[in-house]
Design an enzyme around this catalytic site. Structure first.
Site, PDB file in Angstrom:
ATOM      1  N   PRO A  84       0.981  -1.187   0.030  1.00  0.00           N
ATOM      2  CA  PRO A  84       0.199  -0.121  -0.138  1.00  0.00           C
ATOM      3  C   PRO A  84       0.758   1.225   0.078  1.00  0.00           C
ATOM      4  CG  PRO A  84      -0.715  -1.437   1.636  1.00  0.00           C
ATOM      5  CD  PRO A  84       0.580  -2.022   1.203  1.00  0.00           C
ATOM      6  N   CYS A  85       0.514   2.126  -0.860  1.00  0.00           N
ATOM      7  CA  CYS A  85       1.207   3.365  -1.014  1.00  0.00           C
ATOM      8  C   CYS A  85       0.268   4.433  -1.212  1.00  0.00           C
ATOM      9  CB  CYS A  85       2.343   3.320  -2.142  1.00  0.00           C
ATOM     10  SG  CYS A  85       3.661   2.460  -1.805  1.00  0.00           S
ATOM     11  N   GLN A  86      -0.691   4.784  -0.312  1.00  0.00           N
ATOM     12  CA  GLN A  86      -1.813   5.596  -0.593  1.00  0.00           C
ATOM     13  C   GLN A  86      -1.258   7.145  -0.544  1.00  0.00           C
ATOM     14  OE1 GLN A  86      -1.948   2.818   1.208  1.00  0.00           O
ATOM     15  NE2 GLN A  86      -4.088   2.062   1.324  1.00  0.00           N
TER      16      GLN A  86
END
Length: 360
Positions: A84-86
């Site tokens: 995840p790399c929001q």
């Protein structure tokens, strides 16, 4: 027969990426995530692969993975994952310092300990674009320190036979190899992209009804894509309709295919603010990017949102891939996934490099 290549999927979700590797002939050993429903879906759709629930913010948990490999006398050939790399996603507020942006470092740590032959990391296009591409530069630099030259490439899903407008960046790195990985070339041009209609028009309409947990196909496949999706399935799962409120149905009935709330009559101007509100797919084009909130996109013909199964089709999940958890959890799993067909294309290309290396 050559020995199957072993792979582990970190941040696996329901397993779209690893499903592609499985279909390309790899041996998927483990899927690691922290989402119970997604892990149940992974476990039940990946043969003998094992699902592990681990908090990868805590790097001490990486030893659980290395211990598993040691105890079972297994080696790791390919490490794959979509951390995840929001903070780099256009779908939400961009924050380059969001702590989730550094979750990829768990992949770096595991790779450093296990020294796989190759690494594949998938992420949002913002990794290349936000703040001068700082996210991508971090990834390339950190893997370089442990001996991997990571090559990033932006891939467009419709180019590879997926009926969905979806762009994602893939980083592929080979360990101690003078060869530089070359990504597969597109297999379709824009005049031959798979459309929404070609993807889902063989599924029950469900207008005004929910539908049963398990359903029969109402007709034979109407396209090659549908034949591919139905190849190993005799019944339909996860095709449960949504009954909308009267206001939504009233406005949706005024929206032509391919248009959104901006097509409403003037007197309703200002009712909706969100730029994708009441967006109806176009039957003759790929769908928009499948998202996790599943409340803004609607079927090109029927006055309802797409079902989980329709969304899964647009993501290239075959019909025998069954999703578990609540309906909301299933939608989230589909929206977060890498299209399996895209994973398979990359897996097949990567296999050529690894088999060549083994034969040197």
């Amino acid at each position: 027969m050559p020995k199957k290549l072993n792979c582990i999927d970190l941040f696996c979700g329901c397993g779209g990426l690893s499903k592609g590797f499985l279909d390309a002939g790899y041996n998927v050993l483990l899927g690691i995530d922290f989402d119970d429903a997604a892990l149940e879906t992974f476990q039940k759709n990946h043969g003998s692969a094992k699902a592990l629930k681990l908090d990868l913010f805590n790097h001490e948990n990486i030893s659980v993975i290395t211990d598993y490999l040691k105890q079972n006398n297994l080696s790791l050939d390919v490490l794959i994952g979509g951390p995840p790399c929001q903070g780099f996603s256009i779908a939400g507020p961009r924050n380059k310092d969001d702590k989730r942006n550094r979750l990829y470092s768990a992949m770096v740590k595991l790779a450093d300990r296990t020294k796989p032959k190759a690494i594949l990391l998938e992420n949002v296009p913002g990794m290349l674009q936000t703040n001068g591409g700082i996210g991508a530069k971090r990834i390339v630099a950190d893997f370089k320190k442990i001996g991997y030259t990571m090559i990033p490439k932006l891939l467009y899903a419709p180019d590879f036979g997926i009926p969905q407008i979806r762009k994602r960046v893939f980083f592929v790195g080979l360990h101690d190899n003078t060869k530089v990985f070359e990504f597969p070339a597109p297999v379709l041009d824009k005049d031959h992209y798979i459309t929404c209609e070609q993807a889902i028009n063989d599924l029950p309409a469900l207008e005004g009804i929910y539908g049963d947990e398990v359903q029969n196909y109402p007709c034979q496949p109407k396209s090659e894509y549908q034949r591919l999706m139905r190849a190993n399935s005799n019944e339909i799962h996860n095709h449960i309709g949504t009954l909308h409120d009267e206001k939504t149905l009233k406005f949706l009935a005024m929206i032509p295919e391919g248009k959104n709330y901006k097509a409403l009559p003037k007197e309703y101007e200002g009712i909706y603010k969100y730029h994708e509100a009441l967006t109806r797919y176009h039957s003759k084009k790929p769908s928009l990017t499948i998202n996790t909130c599943h409340r803004s996109h609607f079927h090109y013909k029927y006055n309802r949102i797409p079902t989980v199964r329709e969304s899964a089709r647009l993501q290239s999940f075959p019909d025998d891939f069954i999703f578990y958890g609540t309906k909301a959890q299933q939608y989230r799993q589909v929206g977060n996934a890498v299209p399996p067909l895209l994973g398979k294309v990359i897996a097949e290309q990567l296999k050529k490099y690894l088999e060549l290396k083994d034969n040197d």
